[in-house]
Motif scaffolding. Structure first.
Motif, short mmCIF file in Angstrom:
data_model
loop_
_atom_site.label_atom_id
_atom_site.label_comp_id
_atom_site.label_asym_id
_atom_site.label_seq_id
_atom_site.Cartn_x
_atom_site.Cartn_y
_atom_site.Cartn_z
N LEU A 3 11.42 1.82 -8.55
CA LEU A 3 10.16 1.32 -8.00
C LEU A 3 9.46 2.43 -7.22
N THR A 4 8.38 2.96 -7.79
CA THR A 4 7.59 4.01 -7.14
C THR A 4 6.13 3.86 -7.52
N ASN A 5 5.27 4.61 -6.85
CA ASN A 5 3.85 4.62 -7.21
C ASN A 5 3.67 4.99 -8.68
N GLU A 6 4.46 5.95 -9.15
CA GLU A 6 4.34 6.44 -10.52
C GLU A 6 4.71 5.36 -11.52
N THR A 7 5.81 4.64 -11.27
CA THR A 7 6.25 3.63 -12.24
C THR A 7 5.33 2.42 -12.26
N LEU A 8 4.55 2.19 -11.18
CA LEU A 8 3.59 1.08 -11.19
C LEU A 8 2.50 1.30 -12.23
N LYS A 9 2.35 2.54 -12.67
CA LYS A 9 1.33 2.82 -13.67
C LYS A 9 1.70 2.25 -15.04
N ASP A 10 2.96 1.94 -15.24
CA ASP A 10 3.41 1.35 -16.49
C ASP A 10 3.15 -0.15 -16.44
N ARG A 26 -4.28 2.13 -4.36
CA ARG A 26 -3.30 2.31 -3.29
C ARG A 26 -3.41 3.68 -2.63
N ASP A 27 -3.69 4.70 -3.39
CA ASP A 27 -3.84 6.03 -2.81
C ASP A 27 -4.99 6.06 -1.82
N ASP A 28 -6.10 5.41 -2.18
CA ASP A 28 -7.26 5.36 -1.29
C ASP A 28 -6.93 4.56 -0.03
N MET A 29 -6.20 3.44 -0.19
CA MET A 29 -5.80 2.62 0.95
C MET A 29 -4.93 3.42 1.91
N ILE A 30 -3.97 4.17 1.38
CA ILE A 30 -3.06 4.94 2.22
C ILE A 30 -3.83 6.00 3.01
N ARG A 31 -4.74 6.69 2.33
CA ARG A 31 -5.51 7.74 2.98
C ARG A 31 -6.35 7.16 4.13
N LYS A 32 -7.06 6.07 3.86
CA LYS A 32 -7.93 5.47 4.88
C LYS A 32 -7.12 4.90 6.05
N THR A 33 -5.98 4.28 5.73
CA THR A 33 -5.16 3.69 6.79
C THR A 33 -4.57 4.74 7.70
N ILE A 59 -5.68 -9.61 0.90
CA ILE A 59 -7.00 -9.19 1.38
C ILE A 59 -7.46 -7.95 0.63
N LEU A 60 -6.56 -7.02 0.46
CA LEU A 60 -6.88 -5.79 -0.28
C LEU A 60 -7.22 -6.11 -1.73
N ASP A 61 -6.45 -7.00 -2.34
CA ASP A 61 -6.70 -7.37 -3.74
C ASP A 61 -8.06 -8.04 -3.92
N MET A 62 -8.49 -8.79 -2.91
CA MET A 62 -9.78 -9.49 -2.99
C MET A 62 -10.95 -8.57 -2.64
N GLY A 63 -10.64 -7.33 -2.25
CA GLY A 63 -11.70 -6.41 -1.88
C GLY A 63 -12.32 -6.72 -0.53
N LYS A 99 7.43 -13.42 -8.86
CA LYS A 99 7.78 -12.03 -8.57
C LYS A 99 6.52 -11.22 -8.29
N ALA A 100 6.60 -10.37 -7.27
CA ALA A 100 5.46 -9.54 -6.90
C ALA A 100 5.95 -8.22 -6.34
N VAL A 101 5.13 -7.20 -6.48
CA VAL A 101 5.37 -5.92 -5.82
C VAL A 101 4.39 -5.82 -4.66
N ILE A 102 4.93 -5.64 -3.45
CA ILE A 102 4.09 -5.56 -2.25
C ILE A 102 3.84 -4.09 -1.93
N GLY A 103 2.56 -3.72 -1.90
CA GLY A 103 2.20 -2.31 -1.69
C GLY A 103 1.20 -2.08 -0.58
N SER A 104 1.15 -3.00 0.40
CA SER A 104 0.15 -2.89 1.47
C SER A 104 0.62 -2.01 2.63
N ILE A 105 1.89 -1.58 2.60
CA ILE A 105 2.38 -0.70 3.67
C ILE A 105 1.97 0.73 3.35
#
Length: 507
Positions: A3-10, A26-33, A59-63, A99-105
């Motif tokens: 489970l990584t950022n890279e594998t989420l692309k699949d 997610r990259d944009d969210m991490i940078r801004k946060t 919240i992030l998913d809903m924009g 099942k979900a992958v949580i990526g808000s951290i």
């Protein structure tokens, strides 16, 4: 699959296995946060990942936001290898899972090890909320006798630059914010304890007052809020069956995951002097302090906790290993329905924002019977002497004050009191000895039944003296007029093997 950022692309891999993925950049969210943090959470354990982090992700998913959460733990246990991603498995009452992958951290920091970064975060004017799930013990500054705990006493002398305790470091970080820009902030305890915001505030002020900077103390009073909150969500420890599910899906054996029930409630006093995320769009309630208090009373005094204690006491006596299995027992199910619906709801505190009837419906029909929930009667029975006064005593008081209800109408709550007396004998309904759960008043309470054996007549006078203990029972049960009924029930349940089952079956 790791489970990584890279594998989420699949996307195909995850879609075929039914996983909900983060739909934001997610990259944009991490940078801004990381550049302008708005929310840092301390105690980033299973509950946080299953609840608050998922709410932020929605919240992030809903924009509706572009910032995630900075998660803070005490100390780093092992290097992060999963890009702060976690799998969440929702355990539904019908036996299915989601099942979900949580990526808000966005970032993970540590109370001990990330001191410089933590200071940067607290000094950021953008920071709106510091939240906590560190358990009630995390705010403790005094022992039961009112004396400062030794580590707190030593830490008070280190303010503000060399603190070592949790609350000491929080105060030091707040002091750094005060010195830098004195920007407002909300300090939000989300721990499952009554008036949690006051506990956090008391701990912080203890350190601030010892430090003695009047400007800092005035800023804490005027610009820093300590909202109350009520949280309710069962998040058991990672289950082996869920680990197997992930393995069967082809995920790496070290994939981090949390498993949790579907239902969740978080009610927060809406006091955020520097703004907040729009988490109400993710199902979190924001309201006034009085309503938070009412929601807690609804849950603790009527709609959940009394039912749990009822099942815990009788589950131990009847040999059950799981609370969920007790709901398959017609006698026990009927008992908790009567405790909740028949005797509790007529005097329930109605908060207005959540229907007590709907809440208790979900507790009885979904949450307690959930086969995924591994709670045991033994665990729930822990510290029962500390729980009876709130979980049942408040209802008895309400009947005593009522103009339309009579205390003598209560039949099932007195049965629970009697059941606890029977439990104190540490002999189950088959006549086998068992070990009661830990309880600070266990020995003292058991002494009220010393020498009592199955088949003996109860010592009514000795029991009445015990039943007058308002600290344990919430009210003087003799004065309330319930002692005779309780002693009668107790006597019937001590007649011999199978007597407990006979009594609750005849109710």
């Amino acid at each position: 699959m790791k489970l990584t950022n890279e594998t989420l692309k699949d996307k195909t891999f995850w879609a075929e296995r039914g996983y909900r993925l983060p739909s934001f950049d997610r990259d944009d969210m991490i940078r801004k946060t990381c550049n302008k943090p708005t929310w840092i959470h301390f105690g980033a354990g299973n509950l946080f990942k299953a609840f608050q982090a998922d709410a932020c992700q929605r919240i992030l998913d809903m924009g509706l936001g572009d910032k995630g959460i900075i998660a803070a733990d005490r100390k780093e246990k092992k290097p992060e290898e999963n890009d702060n991603l976690t799998v969440k498995i929702t355990l539904k009452a019908d036996g299915t899972t989601e099942k979900a992958v949580i990526g808000s951290i966005a970032e993970k920091v540590y109370l001990y090890g990330s001191e410089d970064r933590l200071k940067e975060i607290f000094e950021a004017p953008s920071l709106q909320m510091v939240s906590f799930t560190i358990t009630e013990k995390g705010y403790a500054i005094k022992d039961p006798k009112g004396n400062l705990l030794p580590d707190i006493e030593a830490d008070l002398k280190r303010m503000p630059d060399s603190t070592e305790t949790y609350m000491g470091r929080m105060t030091s970080l707040l002091f750094a914010r005060y010195i830098k820009n004195a920007a407002p902030l909300a300090m939000v305890s989300m721990d499952n304890c009554s008036h949690n915001g006051d506990k956090l505030k008391a701990a912080i002020l203890c350190f601030a007052e010892a430090f003695g900077d009047k400007g800092f103390i005035n800023w804490l009073s005027a610009k820093v809020s300590f909202p109350w909150s009520m949280i309710d969500k069962i998040t058991p420890g990672p289950d082996a069956s869920i680990a197997k599910l992930l393995s069967d899906d082809g995920l790496d054996k070290d994939t981090p995951f949390v498993n949790a029930e579907e239902r969740e409630y978080l009610v927060i006093e809406d006091d955020f002097p520097n703004g907040r995320p729009c988490l109400e769009k993710a199902g979190i309630y924001f309201t006034d302090r009085d309503t938070v208090d009412k929601v807690e009373r609804m849950k603790v005094c009527t709609c959940l906790n009394p039912l749990h204690t009822t099942l815990a006491v009788f589950g131990c006596l009847l040999g059950y290993d799981r609370i969920s299995d007790e709901m398959k027992d017609a006698d026990l199910r009927k008992l908790v329905e009567n405790v909740g619906y028949k005797e509790g709801l007529p005097v329930v505190t109605d908060p207005g924002i959540i229907s007590p009837k709907e809440f208790i419906n979900t507790v009885i029909n979904e949450r307690i019977p959930n086969p995924f929930m591994p709670d045991t009667p033994y665990r729930i029975a822990t510290d029962t002497s500390q729980k009876l006064s709130i979980r049942f005593g408040e209802t008895v008081k309400a009947y005593m004050k009522s103009d339309t209800l009579k205390v003598s109408d209560l039949k099932f709550i007195p049965l629970v009191y009697a059941g606890w007396l029977r439990y104190l004998m540490a002999v189950d309904d088959e006549g086998n000895a068992f070990t009661p759960s830990p309880d600070p008043l266990l020995e003292t309470s058991q002494a009220q039944l010393s020498g009592m054996k199955l088949g003996d007549e109860p010592d009514s006078e000795k029991l009445k003296k015990f039943l007058r203990n308002e600290t344990v029972f919430g009210v003087d049960l003799v004065e309330a007029g319930l002692s005779d009924m309780i002693i009668r029930y107790f006597g019937e349940m001590t007649k011999g093997i199978g007597a407990v089952r006979h009594v609750i079956g005849a109710m």
